[in-house]
Every structure is written in structure tokens, then in C-alpha cells.
Design a protein around this motif. Structure first.
Motif, PDB file in Angstrom:
ATOM      1  N   GLY A 147     -53.357  78.132 -23.082  1.00  0.00           N
ATOM      2  CA  GLY A 147     -53.627  77.843 -24.482  1.00  0.00           C
ATOM      3  C   GLY A 147     -54.134  79.083 -25.195  1.00  0.00           C
ATOM      4  O   GLY A 147     -54.370  80.131 -24.592  1.00  0.00           O
ATOM      5  N   TYR A 148     -54.274  78.967 -26.514  1.00  0.00           N
ATOM      6  CA  TYR A 148     -54.810  80.050 -27.336  1.00  0.00           C
ATOM      7  C   TYR A 148     -56.322  79.866 -27.492  1.00  0.00           C
ATOM      8  O   TYR A 148     -56.784  78.779 -27.853  1.00  0.00           O
ATOM      9  CB  TYR A 148     -54.152  80.064 -28.712  1.00  0.00           C
ATOM     10  CG  TYR A 148     -52.665  80.332 -28.704  1.00  0.00           C
ATOM     11  CD1 TYR A 148     -52.155  81.531 -28.210  1.00  0.00           C
ATOM     12  CD2 TYR A 148     -51.765  79.385 -29.185  1.00  0.00           C
ATOM     13  CE1 TYR A 148     -50.792  81.774 -28.205  1.00  0.00           C
ATOM     14  CE2 TYR A 148     -50.399  79.621 -29.183  1.00  0.00           C
ATOM     15  CZ  TYR A 148     -49.916  80.818 -28.696  1.00  0.00           C
ATOM     16  OH  TYR A 148     -48.563  81.062 -28.687  1.00  0.00           O
TER      17      TYR A 148
ATOM     18  N   ASN B 192     -51.306  75.699 -30.122  1.00  0.00           N
ATOM     19  CA  ASN B 192     -50.718  75.821 -28.787  1.00  0.00           C
ATOM     20  C   ASN B 192     -49.220  75.521 -28.735  1.00  0.00           C
ATOM     21  O   ASN B 192     -48.544  75.902 -27.775  1.00  0.00           O
ATOM     22  CB  ASN B 192     -51.443  74.918 -27.798  1.00  0.00           C
ATOM     23  CG  ASN B 192     -52.804  75.478 -27.388  1.00  0.00           C
ATOM     24  OD1 ASN B 192     -53.090  76.655 -27.599  1.00  0.00           O
ATOM     25  ND2 ASN B 192     -53.642  74.624 -26.825  1.00  0.00           N
TER      26      ASN B 192
ATOM     27  N   LEU C 202     -54.281  73.411 -21.568  1.00  0.00           N
ATOM     28  CA  LEU C 202     -52.939  73.137 -21.058  1.00  0.00           C
ATOM     29  C   LEU C 202     -52.850  73.218 -19.541  1.00  0.00           C
ATOM     30  O   LEU C 202     -51.772  73.005 -18.970  1.00  0.00           O
ATOM     31  CB  LEU C 202     -51.944  74.124 -21.676  1.00  0.00           C
ATOM     32  CG  LEU C 202     -51.849  74.126 -23.208  1.00  0.00           C
ATOM     33  CD1 LEU C 202     -50.826  75.152 -23.673  1.00  0.00           C
ATOM     34  CD2 LEU C 202     -51.490  72.738 -23.731  1.00  0.00           C
TER      35      LEU C 202
ATOM     36  N   THR D 106     -47.387  73.104 -27.939  1.00  0.00           N
ATOM     37  CA  THR D 106     -46.939  72.475 -26.708  1.00  0.00           C
ATOM     38  C   THR D 106     -47.067  70.963 -26.855  1.00  0.00           C
ATOM     39  O   THR D 106     -48.143  70.459 -27.181  1.00  0.00           O
ATOM     40  CB  THR D 106     -47.782  72.957 -25.512  1.00  0.00           C
ATOM     41  OG1 THR D 106     -47.699  74.383 -25.430  1.00  0.00           O
ATOM     42  CG2 THR D 106     -47.287  72.348 -24.211  1.00  0.00           C
TER      43      THR D 106
ATOM     44  N   PHE E 122     -43.054  73.983 -24.683  1.00  0.00           N
ATOM     45  CA  PHE E 122     -43.646  74.997 -25.554  1.00  0.00           C
ATOM     46  C   PHE E 122     -42.587  75.516 -26.516  1.00  0.00           C
ATOM     47  O   PHE E 122     -41.503  75.946 -26.101  1.00  0.00           O
ATOM     48  CB  PHE E 122     -44.200  76.142 -24.704  1.00  0.00           C
ATOM     49  CG  PHE E 122     -44.632  77.358 -25.480  1.00  0.00           C
ATOM     50  CD1 PHE E 122     -45.654  77.283 -26.412  1.00  0.00           C
ATOM     51  CD2 PHE E 122     -44.013  78.587 -25.273  1.00  0.00           C
ATOM     52  CE1 PHE E 122     -46.060  78.403 -27.126  1.00  0.00           C
ATOM     53  CE2 PHE E 122     -44.409  79.720 -25.978  1.00  0.00           C
ATOM     54  CZ  PHE E 122     -45.433  79.617 -26.907  1.00  0.00           C
TER      55      PHE E 122
ATOM     56  N   GLU F 250     -47.016  84.547 -23.446  1.00  0.00           N
ATOM     57  CA  GLU F 250     -47.503  83.215 -23.071  1.00  0.00           C
ATOM     58  C   GLU F 250     -47.004  82.739 -21.714  1.00  0.00           C
ATOM     59  O   GLU F 250     -47.575  81.802 -21.143  1.00  0.00           O
ATOM     60  CB  GLU F 250     -47.093  82.192 -24.133  1.00  0.00           C
ATOM     61  CG  GLU F 250     -47.859  82.293 -25.432  1.00  0.00           C
ATOM     62  CD  GLU F 250     -47.301  83.316 -26.426  1.00  0.00           C
ATOM     63  OE1 GLU F 250     -47.716  83.293 -27.596  1.00  0.00           O
ATOM     64  OE2 GLU F 250     -46.443  84.139 -26.016  1.00  0.00           O
TER      65      GLU F 250
ATOM     66  N   PRO G 213     -56.669  75.755 -30.251  1.00  0.00           N
ATOM     67  CA  PRO G 213     -55.796  74.792 -29.566  1.00  0.00           C
ATOM     68  C   PRO G 213     -54.778  74.139 -30.489  1.00  0.00           C
ATOM     69  O   PRO G 213     -53.719  73.689 -30.033  1.00  0.00           O
ATOM     70  CB  PRO G 213     -56.782  73.758 -29.001  1.00  0.00           C
ATOM     71  CG  PRO G 213     -58.013  73.900 -29.840  1.00  0.00           C
ATOM     72  CD  PRO G 213     -58.078  75.352 -30.204  1.00  0.00           C
TER      73      PRO G 213
END
Length: 547
Positions: free
Chosen positions: A405-406, A413, A7, A415, A421, A348, A410
Motif C-alpha cells: 500500500g501507499y 491504493n 494490502l 486495489t 491493482f 509497486e 490507503p
């Protein structure tokens, strides 16, 4: 470790062009402090149980960070390696982050309440190479716990113990001899310094979807939040920031560790929240600002009133994590003489909204603030259509501080292609753009600012031999905001009580703070035709006392 902050790149050009990303790192900020105010007091860290206090000037802070950085490199830590740190608010926490940043390593802060269950997942998922823990804290032996865990964690090469006495102690491995004077030290300290878009922090959420998610942040994403945050609160180099909230949370990490360095200000750390010690620290150190959850504010106001010890230097208390009762704001203003600021944010993206210092006090208990510069909010219906002011819906955020991002997830995410988000929260906006969080679509309980992973606890309860059905729901608490209630249906012929549930969860290595504190036993659950438990009905029953 291979990081995948997908991201970051899509929004880089716009974020830089708009002036929200400054392309500086914590290394740049610390070096600037040493250049401009080397002998200014940078950090005061107090241990509540012993009263031991450690202080660093900016010159000393940078020297110790360099020393620990070289020590980590000697342990084999390099660029993008993960250093996990499960420490309270001790000076070693701050130093470890600064040291990691010197050599391009990634800091993974871990809450000290985590036990085997949480740690096993996070350390394995994050592929931590080094884990730093206290020998003991609040009567618990961390060294014994993590030593037993290490054989199941092949990536974990070293355990470093603060207050340890052996070869694996923090002093022996990291902060002992002046390693920064070694012939190769300068090369170690400069070769792999991270850039502003490199991942520098890996921090886990509380597992609201069944397992924790590793949130990746960079210097640009964190600093893009801290700069407008400090500006709105009118914080600067003359401020003294008290941080008693855990630095393993974004609250402590971003605003107790990073922000004071960025402001050339002074930080004061307290490892255990004891209101009277907190009051003494505010008075002795001249603290001007702090940020914590509602219980801290409740405790501070009550103990100032009872002790008669005023805190005249404390100008601002930012309160987040749960709604602030209006009566508490009024009491705190009267007793403390402090501006109470409400805020809302997430791991986040840091603090997303907060009220302004010139706002009426009622904004602090009627709203969760308005967006910081670089932040946009949108409330939408289930189909994604924007809703007008006053109508509740799903809260979306598009912010310069949104995470990268995680890690390894992904697909989670949340998003979209335009950078919005999905927070998982429900909210409504008023005509002036102030937000009020009205609920959570994620199944989570916030107890004193700490997220309880409801799905995980319910999963464990279903393994209890006497339980047929289980649900964890929130019930209101004046001090902590929310507590967790277990609603269960026992199996035929079985009985169940709260002590047996707590003992069962302890046997599963669940953190004490995640335990339900109330039990309701029912013959059946309210449910949909498809059998899904209707938790809203249970919450209504708890609120009305009809459960």
C-alpha cells in the motif's frame, strides 16, 4: 513510524499456500551466504570518477552490515524507524540496507537527482530519522543542501555524510570501530529483526498525481518477485550481476542489491554510467547479466562496436522502462552476442512481465513480455469489463509481489477487493498472453527510464509570470525513448524562451532531469468545450511536426 500495509494481510494465506511467499528475509539470505560461501566475492563497487574499487566477501559484507547496524542503533534508530539513503551505487548503499534489516529499521532509498523540493516532501512524509548522503557527487554538494533542509524536518535527527570529514561522517558514526564486538551487539542485532511481512522498504514514486507516493514493500512482496524473475532468466550462484542502474530505483534495489545475495552470486556496482568503464567492468569481472533502460543498451552496443572490446561473458541484458527499437535489438545481438530481454514493471510490484530466453528476438521489440509465475494480467474497458486479446484497454495486475500500500494514503491504493491493482497504464494482450504497453493513463513521461512528474512541473510553470497556459508532453527520442516538451501560451504582451523556463525551474529547486528540453509557444491550446487541454492533439502535432 506507524506503517499501514493494509494490502498484505488479506492475501497472506493464499500467497503462502500457493508457494509464492517464502517467509524468508534478507537476513536469512545473508546468514545463509555466510554459512555456505563465506569467502566468496559478494560485492565489487567501483567509482567511475576515481576508479576506486572496494570489494567484500560474504563474510566481510555481513560483518560490516552488523557494524553499521549497531552504529545506527547508537544513533537511536529502532524498529520501524526510517533511514533515508540518497547515495549513488556505492557499497555504503548496500550495507545500509542490510544494516537496517538487522535492526528492524526501514530503508528509504532516494534518487541522487532529487533536490530540495523532492527531498522536503519525501523526508517529511516518511518521517526519516536518519539521512545518509554523499559529501559530493558529480560536482554537487549534498551535505550543504541537506544541512540547510534539516531545520524544517523535525523528525530528522541525524545527517550522515559519506566521504565527510567531521563528526557526522559515515566512518565516524557507522563504519569505524568494530561495534559488532560490543557487549550488547548481539542483543541489538537480534532483538528487532523484521518478519517477512514487516515493511522493510519505503520507496517513492515520481509524483504523477501531483505529489510522490510512498510505496511500502516487505520481504515477502519483493522476494516473491525476485525468485521467479531469476528462474525465468536462469540465473544462479555462478552469475555476476552488473548494476549501473541506480539502486534507488527498484531495478537496482531488487536485482542489483537483493537478488545477488538470494542467489549466492556476485554483484558489481558502477556509480556513473560510462560505457567504456562499463565494458571494462564486464570484461574484468566476468559479468553475465545486467538490467537497465534502453539508453544503456544503446551506449553499450555502440561502444563495443567502436572499441572492438568484446563482452563474451554477458549472456543477458534485460531492458525495461521504454519500448526497445527492433533495430537496436538486432544490433545488440550482433555486436554483443547477448540475449536482449524486454520487460515491464512498476515500483509497486517489481518486474511483472518479461520475455523468455527461448523466445524469438522479435518478442523483445514487439512485446513487453508475459507474466511471471504468481502474476495475473487483465485488460478492461472503462466499465471494468474484460477485453479480448488484441483490444487495448486499462491494465490491471494481480500479483504476489504487489506492494503493501501507499504510506498514509490507503485511499490511493487502487486495489479492489479481489486484489486487482489498477496500474494506470493502457495495454493489450495477444493470444499467447504477451502484453504490449500502448500508453499511459497517468500523465507521465519516461525519459531514459526516469519518470518525469508532469503534473508537478506544469503546476510550477503556471507560476511563471509570463505564462498563461502550459502543458508538458512527450516527444520521441532515439536514445532516451522520450523527452519532455513544454507547450505554453504566453500572457498578453509577454514573451518566453526555453532558457528562461529552465532558469525559473532551477530557482524552484527542480531536478535537472525533469526540465523540459524543448519549447513550443502557441497562441492557444487545443481544448475540450470545458477548457481541458487535449494533450493527445499536442502529441500528434509533435509527432507530425505540425505543432
Amino acid at each position: 513510524m506507524e506503517f499501514d500495509p493494509v494490502l498484505i494481510a488479506p492475501r497472506r494465506a493464499q500467497s503462502v499456500a500457493q508457494g509464492f511467499w517464502h517467509d524468508r528475509t534478507i537476513n536469512d539470505e545473508l546468514d545463509a551466504c555466510v554459512a555456505s560461501c563465506p569467502d566468496k566475492l559478494a560485492l565489487t563497487a567501483m567509482r567511475a570518477e576515481s576508479g576506486a574499487t572496494t570489494r567484500f566477501t560474504y563474510r566481510e559484507l555481513a560483518a560490516m552490515a552488523d557494524r553499521v547496524a549497531v552504529g545506527l542503533a547508537r544513533l537511536g534508530v529502532g524498529r520501524n524507524d526510517v533511514v533515508a539513503c540518497q547515495l549513488p551505487n556505492w557499497w555504503q548503499f548496500t550495507i545500509t540496507y542490510l544494516a537496517c534489516s538487522r535492526i528492524g529499521a526501514v530503508m528509504n532509498p532516494l534518487m541522487h537527482i532529487f533536490r530540495e523540493r523532492e527531498l522536503s516532501f519525501m523526508l517529511k512524509h516518511g518521517e526519516a530519522k536518519v539521512l545518509i548522503v554523499p559529501k559530493a557527487f558529480r560536482g554537487f554538494d549534498f551535505e550543504q543542501m541537506v544541512t540547510a533542509l534539516q531545520p524544517s524536518l523535525p523528525e530528522l535527527k541525524h545527517i550522515v555524510v559519506v566521504d565527510g570529514s567531521g563528526a557526522n561522517s559515515f566512518d565516524a558514526l557507522l563504519s569505524g570501530p568494530a561495534r559488532e564486538d560490543a557487549a550488547d551487539a548481539q542483543d541489538i542485532l537480534t532483538r528487532h529483526r523484521p518478519g517477512p511481512d514487516d515493511v522493510t522498504q519505503l520507496i517513492y514514486t515520481s509524483g504523477t498525481t501531483g505529489e510522490p507516493k510512498g510505496v511500502m514493500h516487505t520481504a515477502n512482496t519483493t522476494m516473491a518477485n525476485i525468485i521467479p524473475y531469476a528462474q525465468r532468466l536462469r540465473l544462479g550462484a555462478d552469475d555476476v550481476v552488473l548494476m549501473a542502474s541506480p539502486m534507488a530505483h527498484q531495478t537496482g534495489f531488487m536485482y542489483g542489491l537483493m537478488m545477488p545475495i538470494m542467489l549466492r552470486a556476485s554483484a558489481v556496482l558502477l556509480d556513473i554510467w560510462e560505457p567504456l568503464k562499463g565494458i571494462d567492468l564486464i570484461r574484468d569481472q566476468g559479468a553475465t547479466f545486467t538490467m537497465a533502460s534502453t539508453p544503456f543498451l544503446t551506449d553499450l552496443a555502440r561502444n563495443v562496436a567502436e572499441s572492438g572490446k568484446a563482452v563474451p561473458t554477458l549472456r543477458t541484458f534485460l531492458c525495461a522502462g521504454a519500448p526497445i527499437p527492433g533495430a537496436l535489438v538486432e544490433q545488440a545481438r550482433r555486436v554483443l552476442g547477448t540475449k536482449i530481454v524486454s520487460a515491464w514493471g512498476m515500483t509497486e510490484n517489481g518486474a511483472v512481465t518479461l520475455i523468455k530466453l527461448d523466445d524469438d528476438d522479435e518478442r523483445a521489440f514487439n512485446t513487453d513480455g508475459c507474466p511471471l509465475p504468481g502474476v495475473e494480467l487483465k485488460v478492461v474497458d472503462e466499465d471494468g469489463n474484460a477485453l479480448p486479446a488484441g483490444q487495448p484497454g486499462k491494465l490491471l495486475v494481480r500479483a504476489c509481489s504487489n506492494f503493501g500500500g501507499y504510506l498514509k494514503r490507503p485511499q490511493l491504493n487502487a486495489t479492489d477487493a479481489d486484489g486487482w491493482f489498477d496500474t494506470g497504464d493502457l495495454a493489450q494482450l495477444d493470444a499467447q498472453g504477451y502484453v504490449r504497453i500502448t500508453g499511459r493513463s497517468k500523465d507521465v513521461i519516461i525519459r531514459g527510464g526516469e519518470n518525469i512528474p508532469v503534473v508537478e512541473i506544469e503546476y510550477l510553470l503556471y507560476r511563471h509570470p509570463a505564462i498563461a497556459m502550459a502543458a508538458i508532453v512527450a516527444y520521441p527520442d532515439e536514445r532516451l525513448g522520450e523527452r519532455a516538451c513544454a507547450v505554453v501560451v504566453p500572457k498578453p504582451g509577454q514573451s518566453i524562451d526555453l532558457p528562461s523556463i529552465v532558469e525559473f525551474l532551477k530557482s524552484q529547486k527542480v531536478a535537472v532531469q525533469y526540465m523540459p528540453e524543448r519549447l513550443i509557444v502557441r497562441d492557444a491550446m487545443p481544448s475540450t468545450p470545458t477548457g481541458k487541454i487535449q494533450k493527445f492533439k499536442l502529441r500528434d502535432m509533435l509527432r507530425d511536426g505540425t505543432v
